[in-house]
Design a protein around this motif. Structure first.
Motif, PDB file in Angstrom:
ATOM      1  N   VAL A 128       8.916  29.282  -6.708  1.00  0.00           N
ATOM      2  CA  VAL A 128       8.360  27.812  -6.635  1.00  0.00           C
ATOM      3  C   VAL A 128       6.746  27.868  -6.923  1.00  0.00           C
ATOM      4  CG1 VAL A 128       8.012  25.316  -5.298  1.00  0.00           C
ATOM      5  CG2 VAL A 128      10.088  26.866  -4.771  1.00  0.00           C
ATOM      6  N   SER A 129       5.945  27.583  -7.934  1.00  0.00           N
ATOM      7  CA  SER A 129       4.715  27.701  -8.250  1.00  0.00           C
ATOM      8  C   SER A 129       3.800  26.439  -8.652  1.00  0.00           C
ATOM      9  CB  SER A 129       4.786  28.980  -9.057  1.00  0.00           C
ATOM     10  OG  SER A 129       3.324  29.818  -9.180  1.00  0.00           O
ATOM     11  N   THR A 130       3.014  27.111  -8.723  1.00  0.00           N
ATOM     12  CA  THR A 130       1.543  25.787  -9.137  1.00  0.00           C
ATOM     13  C   THR A 130       1.279  26.530 -10.306  1.00  0.00           C
ATOM     14  OG1 THR A 130      -0.157  26.897  -8.339  1.00  0.00           O
ATOM     15  CG2 THR A 130       0.272  25.784  -7.299  1.00  0.00           C
ATOM     16  N   ASN A 131       0.598  25.853 -11.497  1.00  0.00           N
ATOM     17  CA  ASN A 131       0.389  25.972 -12.744  1.00  0.00           C
ATOM     18  C   ASN A 131       0.276  27.259 -12.913  1.00  0.00           C
ATOM     19  OD1 ASN A 131      -2.390  24.712 -12.224  1.00  0.00           O
ATOM     20  ND2 ASN A 131      -1.702  23.546 -13.728  1.00  0.00           N
ATOM     21  N   VAL A 132      -0.424  28.496 -11.926  1.00  0.00           N
ATOM     22  CA  VAL A 132      -0.849  29.898 -11.646  1.00  0.00           C
ATOM     23  C   VAL A 132      -0.128  30.295 -12.605  1.00  0.00           C
ATOM     24  CG1 VAL A 132      -0.070  30.263  -9.794  1.00  0.00           C
ATOM     25  CG2 VAL A 132      -1.851  30.994 -10.657  1.00  0.00           C
ATOM     26  N   ALA A 133       1.472  30.246 -12.705  1.00  0.00           N
ATOM     27  CA  ALA A 133       2.587  31.290 -13.261  1.00  0.00           C
ATOM     28  C   ALA A 133       2.502  30.419 -14.997  1.00  0.00           C
ATOM     29  CB  ALA A 133       3.763  30.871 -12.570  1.00  0.00           C
ATOM     30  N   GLU A 134       1.409  29.351 -15.369  1.00  0.00           N
ATOM     31  CA  GLU A 134       1.988  29.723 -15.954  1.00  0.00           C
ATOM     32  C   GLU A 134       1.703  29.619 -17.422  1.00  0.00           C
ATOM     33  OE1 GLU A 134      -0.778  25.905 -18.598  1.00  0.00           O
ATOM     34  OE2 GLU A 134       0.420  25.178 -17.205  1.00  0.00           O
ATOM     35  N   THR A 135      -0.045  30.584 -16.861  1.00  0.00           N
ATOM     36  CA  THR A 135      -0.889  31.097 -18.325  1.00  0.00           C
ATOM     37  C   THR A 135      -1.162  32.499 -17.536  1.00  0.00           C
ATOM     38  OG1 THR A 135      -2.911  30.531 -16.536  1.00  0.00           O
ATOM     39  CG2 THR A 135      -2.054  29.237 -18.164  1.00  0.00           C
ATOM     40  N   SER A 136      -1.096  33.778 -17.906  1.00  0.00           N
ATOM     41  CA  SER A 136      -1.331  34.784 -18.034  1.00  0.00           C
ATOM     42  C   SER A 136      -0.718  35.467 -17.090  1.00  0.00           C
ATOM     43  CB  SER A 136      -2.867  35.053 -17.243  1.00  0.00           C
ATOM     44  OG  SER A 136      -3.554  34.284 -17.754  1.00  0.00           O
ATOM     45  N   LEU A 137       0.495  35.168 -16.215  1.00  0.00           N
ATOM     46  CA  LEU A 137       1.585  36.097 -15.547  1.00  0.00           C
ATOM     47  C   LEU A 137       2.982  36.078 -16.212  1.00  0.00           C
ATOM     48  CD1 LEU A 137       0.623  37.045 -12.965  1.00  0.00           C
ATOM     49  CD2 LEU A 137       1.578  34.986 -11.947  1.00  0.00           C
ATOM     50  N   THR A 138       3.445  36.991 -16.963  1.00  0.00           N
ATOM     51  CA  THR A 138       4.457  36.627 -17.283  1.00  0.00           C
ATOM     52  C   THR A 138       5.596  37.291 -16.491  1.00  0.00           C
ATOM     53  OG1 THR A 138       3.881  36.420 -19.580  1.00  0.00           O
ATOM     54  CG2 THR A 138       6.571  37.103 -19.006  1.00  0.00           C
ATOM     55  N   ILE A 139       6.360  36.760 -14.830  1.00  0.00           N
ATOM     56  CA  ILE A 139       7.495  37.030 -14.004  1.00  0.00           C
ATOM     57  C   ILE A 139       8.594  37.969 -14.571  1.00  0.00           C
ATOM     58  CG2 ILE A 139       8.154  36.810 -12.328  1.00  0.00           C
ATOM     59  CD1 ILE A 139       6.237  34.206 -11.935  1.00  0.00           C
ATOM     60  N   ASP A 140       8.497  38.710 -14.722  1.00  0.00           N
ATOM     61  CA  ASP A 140      10.036  39.251 -15.247  1.00  0.00           C
ATOM     62  C   ASP A 140      11.252  38.655 -14.579  1.00  0.00           C
ATOM     63  OD1 ASP A 140       8.256  41.059 -16.714  1.00  0.00           O
ATOM     64  OD2 ASP A 140       9.087  42.833 -15.106  1.00  0.00           O
ATOM     65  N   GLY A 141      12.613  39.106 -15.816  1.00  0.00           N
ATOM     66  CA  GLY A 141      13.042  38.301 -14.862  1.00  0.00           C
ATOM     67  C   GLY A 141      13.989  36.982 -14.739  1.00  0.00           C
ATOM     68  N   VAL A 142      12.726  36.051 -15.029  1.00  0.00           N
ATOM     69  CA  VAL A 142      12.916  34.844 -15.218  1.00  0.00           C
ATOM     70  C   VAL A 142      14.363  33.934 -16.421  1.00  0.00           C
ATOM     71  CG1 VAL A 142      11.680  32.383 -15.182  1.00  0.00           C
ATOM     72  CG2 VAL A 142      11.225  34.189 -13.680  1.00  0.00           C
ATOM     73  N   THR A 143      15.065  33.489 -16.335  1.00  0.00           N
ATOM     74  CA  THR A 143      15.606  33.356 -17.320  1.00  0.00           C
ATOM     75  C   THR A 143      15.766  31.478 -17.978  1.00  0.00           C
ATOM     76  OG1 THR A 143      17.709  32.874 -16.271  1.00  0.00           O
ATOM     77  CG2 THR A 143      16.888  34.819 -17.342  1.00  0.00           C
ATOM     78  N   VAL A 144      15.468  30.884 -16.614  1.00  0.00           N
ATOM     79  CA  VAL A 144      15.224  29.003 -16.128  1.00  0.00           C
ATOM     80  C   VAL A 144      13.452  29.272 -15.707  1.00  0.00           C
ATOM     81  CG1 VAL A 144      16.486  27.550 -15.494  1.00  0.00           C
ATOM     82  CG2 VAL A 144      17.201  28.951 -16.023  1.00  0.00           C
ATOM     83  N   VAL A 145      13.250  27.991 -15.879  1.00  0.00           N
ATOM     84  CA  VAL A 145      11.906  27.056 -15.550  1.00  0.00           C
ATOM     85  C   VAL A 145      12.513  25.618 -15.886  1.00  0.00           C
ATOM     86  CG1 VAL A 145       9.843  26.632 -16.237  1.00  0.00           C
ATOM     87  CG2 VAL A 145      10.705  28.477 -17.352  1.00  0.00           C
ATOM     88  N   ILE A 146      11.532  24.950 -14.478  1.00  0.00           N
ATOM     89  CA  ILE A 146      11.846  23.327 -14.725  1.00  0.00           C
ATOM     90  C   ILE A 146      11.258  23.151 -13.953  1.00  0.00           C
ATOM     91  CG2 ILE A 146      12.936  22.395 -13.117  1.00  0.00           C
ATOM     92  CD1 ILE A 146      15.325  23.795 -12.254  1.00  0.00           C
ATOM     93  N   ASP A 147      10.330  22.109 -14.392  1.00  0.00           N
ATOM     94  CA  ASP A 147       9.271  22.178 -14.553  1.00  0.00           C
ATOM     95  C   ASP A 147       9.115  19.924 -14.535  1.00  0.00           C
ATOM     96  OD1 ASP A 147       6.874  21.728 -15.334  1.00  0.00           O
ATOM     97  OD2 ASP A 147       6.100  22.161 -17.593  1.00  0.00           O
ATOM     98  N   ALA A 148       8.400  19.826 -13.582  1.00  0.00           N
ATOM     99  CA  ALA A 148       8.183  18.734 -12.660  1.00  0.00           C
ATOM    100  C   ALA A 148       7.404  18.057 -13.439  1.00  0.00           C
ATOM    101  CB  ALA A 148       7.732  18.758 -11.328  1.00  0.00           C
ATOM    102  N   GLY A 149       6.476  18.456 -14.668  1.00  0.00           N
ATOM    103  CA  GLY A 149       5.385  18.458 -15.463  1.00  0.00           C
ATOM    104  C   GLY A 149       4.356  17.262 -15.043  1.00  0.00           C
ATOM    105  N   LEU A 150       4.055  17.703 -13.793  1.00  0.00           N
ATOM    106  CA  LEU A 150       3.017  17.113 -12.930  1.00  0.00           C
ATOM    107  C   LEU A 150       2.063  18.846 -12.583  1.00  0.00           C
ATOM    108  CD1 LEU A 150       4.374  15.468  -9.968  1.00  0.00           C
ATOM    109  CD2 LEU A 150       3.607  14.268 -12.458  1.00  0.00           C
ATOM    110  N   ALA A 151       0.783  18.238 -12.182  1.00  0.00           N
ATOM    111  CA  ALA A 151      -0.166  18.804 -11.612  1.00  0.00           C
ATOM    112  C   ALA A 151      -1.736  18.565 -10.830  1.00  0.00           C
ATOM    113  CB  ALA A 151      -0.789  19.659 -13.033  1.00  0.00           C
ATOM    114  N   ARG A 152      -1.734  19.074  -9.907  1.00  0.00           N
ATOM    115  CA  ARG A 152      -3.226  18.392  -9.404  1.00  0.00           C
ATOM    116  C   ARG A 152      -4.722  19.043 -10.379  1.00  0.00           C
ATOM    117  NH1 ARG A 152      -2.651  16.955  -4.992  1.00  0.00           N
ATOM    118  NH2 ARG A 152      -0.857  17.328  -3.312  1.00  0.00           N
ATOM    119  N   VAL A 153      -4.995  17.559 -10.758  1.00  0.00           N
ATOM    120  CA  VAL A 153      -6.398  18.306 -11.662  1.00  0.00           C
ATOM    121  C   VAL A 153      -7.342  18.179 -10.975  1.00  0.00           C
ATOM    122  CG1 VAL A 153      -7.608  17.520 -13.780  1.00  0.00           C
ATOM    123  CG2 VAL A 153      -4.785  17.578 -13.615  1.00  0.00           C
TER     124      VAL A 153
END
Length: 308
Positions: A259-284
Motif C-alpha cells: 500500500v503506497s503513495t504515488n512514490v511507487a508510480e515512477t522510477s520504481l518498478t517492484i518485482d512480482g506485482v500483477t495487480v494495481v488498484i488505484d484510488a485515483g487520488l494524491a496529495r498535492v
C-alpha cells in the motif's frame, strides 16, 4: 550518438522499460563520464535511494563507490562516484554554488512529466550553462508520459528517442460506478477490490493511496479481511525508515499487498506485482495565499499519472 551530436536528447519510454537504471549505465560504458559524473535527478527521495542501490548492484560495486545518491540529510557518495542520483533541490543548490558545474559531465532529468518548480528551474539553468560556458555538458530528459513536442522545441536542437516496447500487456478496468469517498472510505473500497481479485489472480498487489494516514487505514482494513489472510501487507511511503521501505519492495515466498503513495508510480518498478488498484487520488502541494504557506491537498490524479 544523439548526445554526441547535439548534446541534448529527450527519451520517451514506457514505465518499467529500465530507462532510469540503464541510461546512466550506458553513459558510463560509452565513455561519457571519463571527465566527470552523471547527475540523475529524481523527484522523490525514496526513488533516488532505491535506484542507486539497484544500479550499484548491476555495476557490481558497493553503494557509495561508483554509484551513489545524495538526498536531503543523507549522502552516500565518494571520490570514485560516477553515477549520482539526487533530488531536485540538491542540483539546484550545486548550480548556485558552482555555476560551471565542475566535475559534472552529464545531467539526466528523470520522470520529467511530474513538473516540479525545482526541476523546471534546474533544466532552464542547465541549458543556460551548456549554451554559455559548458558546451561539453550533456543533457537528457526522460519520462514515460511526456509532451515531447513542446520539450523538443524548448531544447532545440535536440533529438527525441521513443521506445514503443512494453514489458507486459496491461489490462485496465474501471469500477462499474463512481465512488463517493465522503460516504464510503477509500480504504474500504480498496479492500473490497483486493478481496474480489485475490482468488482469480496470482502475484502481488500494489494499492495506491494519497498519503500516510490513508495507507495506515488501508493496511488495517486489509489485515482484517478474511479473504486476504494469505497475504503479507506492507506500507510504502517516504516517511518510513529505509529498512521499512526495503522490506516493502523485497521478495517474499507468500503473496503480498504493498500500500503506497504515488512514490511507487515512477522510477520504481517492484518485482512480482500483477495487480494495481488505484484510488485515483494524491496529495498535492499547493500554495495557500490566505496562510502564506504550502499545504497538502487531496486531489484527483492526472491522465499522465493514471497511465504511469
Amino acid at each position: 550518438a544523439a548526445l554526441r551530436g547535439s548534446g541534448r536528447v529527450v527519451v520517451q519510454a514506457p514505465t518499467g522499460s529500465g530507462k532510469s537504471t540503464q541510461i546512466p549505465r550506458m553513459l558510463l560504458q560509452h565513455g561519457f563520464l571519463n571527465g566527470g559524473e552523471v547527475v540523475v535527478l529524481q523527484p522523490r527521495r525514496l526513488a533516488a535511494r532505491m535506484l542507486a542501490r539497484r544500479v550499484a548492484e548491476e555495476v557490481g560495486t558497493p553503494l557509495g563507490d561508483v554509484v551513489g545518491y545524495q538526498i536531503r540529510l543523507e549522502s552516500r557518495v565518494s571520490k570514485a562516484t560516477r553515477i549520482r542520483f539526487v533530488t531536485e533541490g540538491i542540483l539546484l543548490r550545486q548550480m548556485s554554488f558552482d555555476p560551471l558545474l565542475r566535475g559534472v559531465a552529464a545531467i539526466v532529468f528523470d520522470e520529467f512529466h511530474e513538473r516540479h518548480l525545482y526541476g523546471d528551474i534546474s533544466l532552464a539553468r542547465a541549458l543556460q550553462i551548456q549554451r554559455s560556458t559548458r558546451p561539453d555538458l550533456k543533457i537528457a530528459v526522460m519520462s514515460a508520459t511526456l509532451d515531447a513536442g513542446t520539450l523538443r522545441d524548448y531544447l532545440a536542437p535536440c533529438d527525441v528517442l521513443v521506445s514503443q516496447g512494453r514489458s507486459f500487456p496491461v489490462r485496465i478496468e474501471y469500477l462499474a460506478r463512481a465512488v463517493d469517498f465522503d460516504r464510503e472510505p477509500v480504504w474500504d473500497v480498496a479492500t473490497r477490490e483486493c478481496a474480489r481479485l485475490a482468488a482469480s489472480t496470482t502475484g502481488d498487489f500494489l494499492v495506491f493511496m494519497p498519503g500516510a494516514y490513508e495507507i495506515s487505514r488501508t493496511v488495517q482494513a486489509l489485515q482484517a479481511g478474511r479473504e486476504l489472510r494469505g497475504f503479507v501487507v506492507m506500507p510504502l511511503h517516504g516517511e518510513l525508515p529505509p529498512e521499512a521501505q526495503d522490506r516493502a519492495v523485497a521478495r517474499y515466498d507468500t503473496r503480498k499487498i504493498i500500500v503506497s503513495t504515488n512514490v511507487a508510480e515512477t522510477s520504481l518498478t517492484i518485482d512480482g506485482v500483477t495487480v494495481v488498484i488505484d484510488a485515483g487520488l494524491a496529495r498535492v502541494a499547493r500554495f495557500d495565499p490566505n496562510r502564506g504557506i504550502n499545504t497538502l491537498l487531496i486531489e484527483k490524479i492526472s491522465h499522465a499519472s493514471a497511465d504511469q
